[in-house]
Design a protein around this motif. Structure first.
Motif: not given
Length: 207
Positions: A44-48, A72-74, A83-87, A110-111
């Motif tokens: 699934t896609k996970f986005g922040v 995954i990202h820093e 940021f969006t990536f596939s788990a 805010m997120f």
């Protein structure tokens, strides 16, 4: 396609379009880190999406890690980002906002965390109806994700508008106060000069 299938698909469309995605606001104190966790299924896609709306230079460090603690990202000193990536695997994903670089200023962030629905595929060779339903579900999912993205963009634009309005009002208030102070200083200087000249001529007249 019969009436029952059509009704079911219409209901699915309404559920997808009415799905609510909320944004959260958190205060990250100086020398502190706030982490949030989300369980995500593999594939699934996970986005922040986040934005610093108050505090210091409006920047913060962010780190996203997977179930096996792989980064995954820093990034550092970010004011906003998406940021969006596939788990890659199922598990708990962690999003951390770090304000340890700040000496005394807390940051208001805010997120939102977005997780798309897990893909469901029937076992075996799909029939023509199942293929059509699957394509329609994929289109509905894409439409739902797009609408959610638009909703978040509107929320962030609203926040930016409030921040800019607050900055403008603060600047206008300071300009008014400074102008009032300058006018008061000029009046006092004028009164002082008049008083000094009056005393000067009075001394001359006495002599």
């Amino acid at each position: 396609m019969n009436y029952n299938c059509l009704s079911a698909l219409c209901a699915l469309v309404m559920l997808q379009l009415l799905r609510v995605s909320e944004a959260f606001i958190v205060t990250v104190d100086a020398h502190n880190e706030e982490c949030f966790f989300e369980k995500v299924e593999g594939g699934t896609k996970f986005g922040v999406t986040f934005e610093v709306i108050e505090g210091g230079f409006l920047d913060i460090d962010i780190r996203i890690t997977g179930p096996d603690d792989n980064v995954i990202h820093e990034s550092e000193k970010e004011s906003s980002g998406k940021f969006t990536f596939s788990a890659a695997s199922t598990g708990i994903y962690r999003v951390c906002f770090n304000n340890e670089r700040s000496s005394m200023t807390p940051k208001l962030v805010m997120f939102s965390l977005e997780v798309s629905d897990a893909p469901h595929r029937a076992a075996g060779a799909p029939s023509e109806d199942e293929v059509g339903h699957t394509k329609l579900e994929d289109m509905i999912q894409q439409l739902s994700n797009t609408l959610t993205g638009v909703k978040h963009e509107q929320e962030y634009m609203h926040v930016r508008d409030k921040i800019h309005r607050s900055i403008n009002e603060s600047t206008n208030s300071r300009v008014v106060l400074w102008s009032t102070f300058e006018a008061l200083v000029l009046v006092l200087m004028t009164i002082g000069q008049v008083y000094y000249l009056k005393r000067f001529f009075e001394v001359k007249r006495v002599v």
